[in-house]
Design an enzyme around this catalytic site. Structure first.
Site, short mmCIF file in Angstrom:
data_model
loop_
_atom_site.label_atom_id
_atom_site.label_comp_id
_atom_site.label_asym_id
_atom_site.label_seq_id
_atom_site.Cartn_x
_atom_site.Cartn_y
_atom_site.Cartn_z
N LYS A 93 -5.97 0.27 10.02
CA LYS A 93 -6.70 -1.10 9.40
C LYS A 93 -8.16 -1.14 9.88
CE LYS A 93 -2.96 -2.30 6.92
NZ LYS A 93 -3.10 -2.27 5.57
N ASP A 143 2.57 7.41 -6.05
CA ASP A 143 2.90 7.33 -4.48
C ASP A 143 1.32 7.87 -3.69
OD1 ASP A 143 3.40 8.32 -1.86
OD2 ASP A 143 5.16 9.51 -2.40
N TYR A 169 -0.81 1.16 13.49
CA TYR A 169 -1.14 0.38 12.31
C TYR A 169 -2.47 -0.48 12.53
CZ TYR A 169 -0.45 -3.58 9.28
OH TYR A 169 -0.49 -4.56 8.28
P1 NDP Z 1 6.13 -4.59 2.18
O1 NDP Z 1 6.63 -3.63 3.33
O2 NDP Z 1 6.85 -5.76 1.86
O3 NDP Z 1 5.41 -3.95 1.07
C1 NDP Z 1 4.67 -2.60 1.25
C2 NDP Z 1 4.52 -1.85 -0.05
O4 NDP Z 1 3.84 -0.73 -0.01
C3 NDP Z 1 6.03 -1.74 -0.92
O5 NDP Z 1 5.80 -1.95 -2.43
C4 NDP Z 1 5.89 -0.24 -0.64
O6 NDP Z 1 6.87 0.50 -1.48
C5 NDP Z 1 4.59 0.16 -0.58
N1 NDP Z 1 4.23 1.49 -0.01
C6 NDP Z 1 4.69 2.06 1.05
N2 NDP Z 1 4.52 3.56 0.97
C7 NDP Z 1 3.79 3.69 -0.03
C8 NDP Z 1 3.25 5.04 -0.66
N3 NDP Z 1 3.38 6.24 -0.21
N4 NDP Z 1 2.93 4.88 -2.17
C9 NDP Z 1 2.87 3.59 -2.75
N5 NDP Z 1 3.44 2.55 -2.45
C10 NDP Z 1 3.83 2.53 -0.91
O7 NDP Z 1 4.58 -5.26 2.85
P2 NDP Z 1 3.64 -6.32 2.51
O8 NDP Z 1 3.91 -6.79 1.14
O9 NDP Z 1 3.86 -7.42 3.90
O10 NDP Z 1 2.33 -5.65 2.59
C11 NDP Z 1 1.45 -5.33 1.74
C12 NDP Z 1 0.12 -4.82 2.41
O11 NDP Z 1 -0.32 -6.32 3.00
C13 NDP Z 1 0.12 -3.97 3.35
O12 NDP Z 1 -1.22 -3.22 3.12
C14 NDP Z 1 0.09 -4.43 4.64
O13 NDP Z 1 -0.50 -3.72 5.80
C15 NDP Z 1 -0.55 -5.71 4.77
N6 NDP Z 1 -0.51 -6.96 5.38
C16 NDP Z 1 0.70 -7.60 5.49
C17 NDP Z 1 0.79 -8.49 6.36
C18 NDP Z 1 2.01 -9.45 6.40
O14 NDP Z 1 2.28 -10.22 7.31
N7 NDP Z 1 2.99 -9.21 5.73
C19 NDP Z 1 -0.37 -8.93 7.28
C20 NDP Z 1 -1.49 -8.14 7.05
C21 NDP Z 1 -1.71 -7.31 6.10
P3 NDP Z 1 8.17 0.71 -1.18
O15 NDP Z 1 9.03 -0.30 -1.54
O16 NDP Z 1 8.60 2.00 -2.11
O17 NDP Z 1 8.27 0.87 0.19
#
Ligand code: NDP
Length: 241
Positions: free
Chosen positions: A168, A59, A164
């Site tokens: 970033k 986490d 957000y």
């Molecule tokens: P998702 O919401 O699908 O996945 C986010 C992930 O982060 C999940 O595995 C979630 O875990 C995890 N997470 C959240 N909080 C914590 C925590 N405290 N400790 C550990 N893990 C945590 O998002 P995406 O796959 O889309 O995003 C991945 C990255 O890409 C992020 O940094 C996002 O900001 C970035 N991004 C995404 C874009 C998009 O269009 N999708 C665009 C630009 C950037 P859990 O399942 O437990 O919540």
């Protein structure tokens, strides 16, 4: 000895796919997630695809969890070659203007997207230094680009999610500071924009597949010795800070 990669937030979305694509290159995976069952399920899924993967509870918002994860990785491995800081949250309320976002949303966003990333990186740096040429990938977003937000002609001009977006921008500033500190070492650290990707965060109407969304992280995680450090890119193209 094969390379070892740790991807945070690897239980779903871009993180899971980043782990998958790194694993397909023969890299050993530490599939980190904040939930034990989810990290084990994701690691089992990747093993069923023939990849080398172990679950890891991490986490990024908890110092205790980070300490435990570092101890566990250090007990299993003598080094860490790749750290992909992928975990992230989007907590801004789309129905509120920038000045009306709650401080809870601001604090919660920075706790994970910035302070979590900094804490995880600081904690794993000793293991990263033990690898011959470690790579650190900080998953940012085009929404962190101050230059594009200031340009009324840019496609993100109206994407005002202040907590957000500024988390970033801060990730990008952190990337530059760390790249500067590590410039005399073989370690490279870069920010990436995955694209607007069909995930729980990106939404169903996002144009990019998860497969393509992981490509920039994978490319920057596997840079050769002549690759850059201190950059902000998307699919090989430099983005404005
Ligand atoms: P998702 O919401 O699908 O996945 C986010 C992930 O982060 C999940 O595995 C979630 O875990 C995890 N997470 C959240 N909080 C914590 C925590 N405290 N400790 C550990 N893990 C945590 O998002 P995406 O796959 O889309 O995003 C991945 C990255 O890409 C992020 O940094 C996002 O900001 C970035 N991004 C995404 C874009 C998009 O269009 N999708 C665009 C630009 C950037 P859990 O399942 O437990 O919540």
């Amino acid at each position: 000895m094969s390379d070892i990669a740790l991807v945070t937030g690897a239980n779903k979305g871009i993180g899971l796919e980043t782990a998958r694509q790194l694993g397909q290159r023969g890299i050993q995976l530490l599939v980190a997630a904040r939930d034990h069952a989810k990290s084990e399920a994701a690691a089992a899924q990747l093993r069923s695809e023939g990849l080398s993967a172990q679950g890891l509870v991490l986490d990024v918002g908890s110092d205790t969890s980070i300490d435990h994860a570092v101890q566990e990785v250090a007990a299993r491995h003598a080094k860490l070659d790749i750290l992909v800081n992928n975990a992230g949250v989007l907590l801004d309320d789309p129905d509120r203007s920038p000045s009306q976002q709650s401080l809870e949303a601001w604090r919660g966003t920075f706790a994970i997207n910035l302070f979590g990333m900094v804490a995880v990186t600081r904690a794993f740096l000793p293991l990263l230094r033990k690898a011959p040429a470690a790579r650190i990938v900080n998953v940012s977003s085009i929404l962190g680009s101050l230059a594009l937000h200031a340009d009324p002609g840019s496609p993100i001009y109206d994407s005002t999610m202040p907590a957000y977006n500024s988390s970033k921008s801060a990730v990008n500033a952190w990337t530059l500071s760390l790249a500067h500190e590590l410039s005399g070492t073989p370690i490279k650290v870069n920010s990436v924009h995955p694209g607007h990707v069909k995930t729980d965060m990106g939404g169903k109407r996002a144009p990019m597949s998860i497969e393509d969304g992981a490509r920039t992280s994978v490319a920057m995680a596997t840079l050769g010795a002549d690759g850059p450090s201190g950059t902000f890119t998307h699919l090989g193209k430099t983005l404005p800070w």
